[in-house]
Design a protein around this motif. Structure first.
Motif, PDB file in Angstrom:
ATOM      1  N   UNK A 132       1.049  -1.125   0.188  1.00  0.00           N
ATOM      2  CA  UNK A 132       0.063  -0.448   0.299  1.00  0.00           C
ATOM      3  C   UNK A 132       0.618   1.453  -0.246  1.00  0.00           C
ATOM      4  N   UNK A 133       1.518   1.162   0.584  1.00  0.00           N
ATOM      5  CA  UNK A 133       2.389   2.581   0.680  1.00  0.00           C
ATOM      6  C   UNK A 133       3.416   2.677  -0.719  1.00  0.00           C
ATOM      7  N   UNK A 134       3.641   2.016  -1.142  1.00  0.00           N
ATOM      8  CA  UNK A 134       4.314   1.507  -2.630  1.00  0.00           C
ATOM      9  C   UNK A 134       3.147   2.454  -4.073  1.00  0.00           C
ATOM     10  N   UNK A 135       2.144   1.435  -3.804  1.00  0.00           N
ATOM     11  CA  UNK A 135       1.102   1.356  -4.666  1.00  0.00           C
ATOM     12  C   UNK A 135       0.135   2.605  -4.826  1.00  0.00           C
ATOM     13  N   UNK A 136      -0.123   3.397  -3.197  1.00  0.00           N
ATOM     14  CA  UNK A 136      -1.536   4.528  -3.222  1.00  0.00           C
ATOM     15  C   UNK A 136      -0.364   5.851  -4.195  1.00  0.00           C
ATOM     16  N   UNK A 137       0.261   6.127  -3.806  1.00  0.00           N
ATOM     17  CA  UNK A 137       1.914   6.955  -4.448  1.00  0.00           C
ATOM     18  C   UNK A 137       1.077   7.077  -6.175  1.00  0.00           C
ATOM     19  N   UNK A 138       1.315   5.664  -6.181  1.00  0.00           N
ATOM     20  CA  UNK A 138       1.526   4.937  -7.855  1.00  0.00           C
ATOM     21  C   UNK A 138       0.616   5.318  -8.356  1.00  0.00           C
ATOM     22  N   UNK A 139      -1.200   4.998  -7.434  1.00  0.00           N
ATOM     23  CA  UNK A 139      -2.573   5.233  -8.108  1.00  0.00           C
ATOM     24  C   UNK A 139      -2.457   6.966  -8.280  1.00  0.00           C
ATOM     25  N   UNK A 140      -1.890   7.476  -7.334  1.00  0.00           N
ATOM     26  CA  UNK A 140      -2.754   9.328  -7.711  1.00  0.00           C
ATOM     27  C   UNK A 140      -1.869   9.236  -8.419  1.00  0.00           C
ATOM     28  N   UNK A 141      -0.849   9.291  -9.146  1.00  0.00           N
ATOM     29  CA  UNK A 141      -0.017   9.704 -10.190  1.00  0.00           C
ATOM     30  C   UNK A 141      -0.767   9.111 -10.781  1.00  0.00           C
ATOM     31  N   UNK A 142      -1.086   8.058 -11.483  1.00  0.00           N
ATOM     32  CA  UNK A 142      -1.997   7.995 -12.947  1.00  0.00           C
ATOM     33  C   UNK A 142      -3.467   8.582 -12.759  1.00  0.00           C
ATOM     34  N   UNK A 143      -3.732   9.260 -11.843  1.00  0.00           N
ATOM     35  CA  UNK A 143      -5.156   9.181 -11.913  1.00  0.00           C
ATOM     36  C   UNK A 143      -5.178  10.880 -12.103  1.00  0.00           C
ATOM     37  N   UNK A 144      -6.239  11.424 -12.860  1.00  0.00           N
ATOM     38  CA  UNK A 144      -6.563  12.815 -12.905  1.00  0.00           C
ATOM     39  C   UNK A 144      -7.225  13.491 -11.959  1.00  0.00           C
ATOM     40  N   UNK A 145      -6.836  14.450 -11.077  1.00  0.00           N
ATOM     41  CA  UNK A 145      -7.858  14.842 -10.083  1.00  0.00           C
ATOM     42  C   UNK A 145      -9.132  14.818  -9.487  1.00  0.00           C
ATOM     43  N   UNK A 146      -9.392  14.454  -8.621  1.00  0.00           N
ATOM     44  CA  UNK A 146     -11.042  13.638  -8.950  1.00  0.00           C
ATOM     45  C   UNK A 146     -11.254  12.516  -9.617  1.00  0.00           C
ATOM     46  N   UNK A 147     -10.389  12.320  -9.712  1.00  0.00           N
ATOM     47  CA  UNK A 147     -10.399  10.729 -10.001  1.00  0.00           C
ATOM     48  C   UNK A 147     -11.097   9.339  -8.804  1.00  0.00           C
ATOM     49  N   UNK A 148     -11.491   8.598  -9.385  1.00  0.00           N
ATOM     50  CA  UNK A 148     -12.026   7.583  -8.372  1.00  0.00           C
ATOM     51  C   UNK A 148     -11.363   6.168  -8.058  1.00  0.00           C
ATOM     52  N   UNK A 149     -11.019   5.942  -7.085  1.00  0.00           N
ATOM     53  CA  UNK A 149     -10.311   4.180  -6.839  1.00  0.00           C
ATOM     54  C   UNK A 149     -10.364   3.361  -6.528  1.00  0.00           C
ATOM     55  N   UNK A 150     -11.366   2.378  -7.386  1.00  0.00           N
ATOM     56  CA  UNK A 150     -12.513   1.905  -6.460  1.00  0.00           C
ATOM     57  C   UNK A 150     -12.094   0.436  -5.940  1.00  0.00           C
ATOM     58  N   UNK A 188      -3.708   9.251   1.700  1.00  0.00           N
ATOM     59  CA  UNK A 188      -3.543  10.547   0.826  1.00  0.00           C
ATOM     60  C   UNK A 188      -3.131  10.247   0.079  1.00  0.00           C
ATOM     61  N   UNK A 189      -3.745  11.180  -1.309  1.00  0.00           N
ATOM     62  CA  UNK A 189      -4.404  12.425  -1.112  1.00  0.00           C
ATOM     63  C   UNK A 189      -6.016  11.610  -1.426  1.00  0.00           C
ATOM     64  N   UNK A 190      -6.206  10.265  -1.247  1.00  0.00           N
ATOM     65  CA  UNK A 190      -7.770   9.364  -1.043  1.00  0.00           C
ATOM     66  C   UNK A 190      -8.273  10.498   0.067  1.00  0.00           C
TER      67      UNK A 190
END
Length: 264
Positions: A132-150, A188-190
């Motif tokens: 999680x500590x590595x995956x969350x920043x990577x997911x946030x990086x590829x997501x547009x602002x306001x994007x959803x993680x499901x 964060x940043x979710x």
């Protein structure tokens, strides 16, 4: 760099270098050997659950896509999907199931995808494999602002007695998704995590149910004699338990647990 059939450098034995601990890495590799069985046996996802996960997102990254069960549901909802998975054999099965979807060999911790390039990232039966500590920043990086993680998991409803007994034989208590689905944490940043559940029934043959047993990591990583013992016990259960003995088709109830959070 999402493309038609990208392959990242450094793949070995069909698996990108995985940052997880050795036991998790061994379990992840085990799926490659039975990719076709996994593709045939695992249940899909009900449209209601998938729509709730992604909302109106147009471009969706299916992370840990496996053989494409969730990918298929997203395509049926007319979403533009790119599939990422660390096991090459699984992506080959995905191409058979959902031809034409861009496939990328990669991990959640090192996504070979451009910044701010997708509207949603989804993970079906996969979040518990990620660091999680590595995956969350990577997911946030590829997501547009306001994007959803499901995040979504299918779990068999073991309230029917025959399924409870089958679960005991199959060592359901060893399924890592069971524990994780009850306490999803992103951070964060979710924003806050919302949850939703959908109850539904998957009808399948006895042979497909046995394939379901063969597709699970506790069975795949067990010694051969234990594998034979588990399969024999499940086969015996299916022909002797009064709820299913003689049935041509098995009705297997599922609960789909859904979680979503928005990138701030």
């Amino acid at each position: 760099m999402a493309g038609g059939d990208d392959r990242s450098a450094g793949a070995a034995g069909g698996l990108v270098v995985d940052p997880a601990d050795p036991d998790m890495r061994r379990a992840a590799r085990s799926f490659g050997a039975v990719a076709s069985v996994y593709a045939a046996a695992r249940p899909g996802y009900p449209p209601e659950a998938v729509e709730w996960l992604v909302g109106d997102a147009g471009r969706v990254l299916d992370l840990g896509a496996g053989t494409g069960r969730l990918t298929e549901a997203l395509v049926e909802l007319d979403r533009d999907v790119v599939a990422v998975d660390p096991v090459e054999e699984m992506l080959e099965e995905l191409e058979i199931r959902v031809p034409g979807v861009p496939r990328i060999l990669g991990t959640a911790e090192d996504l070979p995808v451009e910044d701010d390039s997708v509207d949603a990232v989804v993970a079906g039966q996969a979040w518990h494999w990620f660091q999680r500590e590595r995956a969350v920043p990577e997911i946030a990086r590829v997501l547009r602002r306001g994007g959803v993680l499901g995040l979504v998991w299918n779990r068999r409803d073991t309230s029917p007695d025959w399924l409870r007994a089958a679960g005991e034989i199959m060592h359901d208590r060893l399924d890592p998704s069971a524990a994780f689905a009850s306490s999803v944490r992103v951070g964060g940043p979710f924003g806050p995590v919302e949850s939703h559940r959908v109850e539904w029934v998957q009808r399948m043959s006895r042979a497909r149910f046995l394939d379901l047993v063969r597709s699970r990591s506790p069975w795949l990583t067990a010694p051969p004699d234990e594998q034979r013992t588990v399969l024999a016990a499940v086969e015996t259960l299916l022909v002797t338990h009064p709820d299913v003995a003689g049935a041509d088709e098995l009705a297997v109830p599922y609960v789909t647990y859904c979680f979503r959070t928005v990138r701030g």
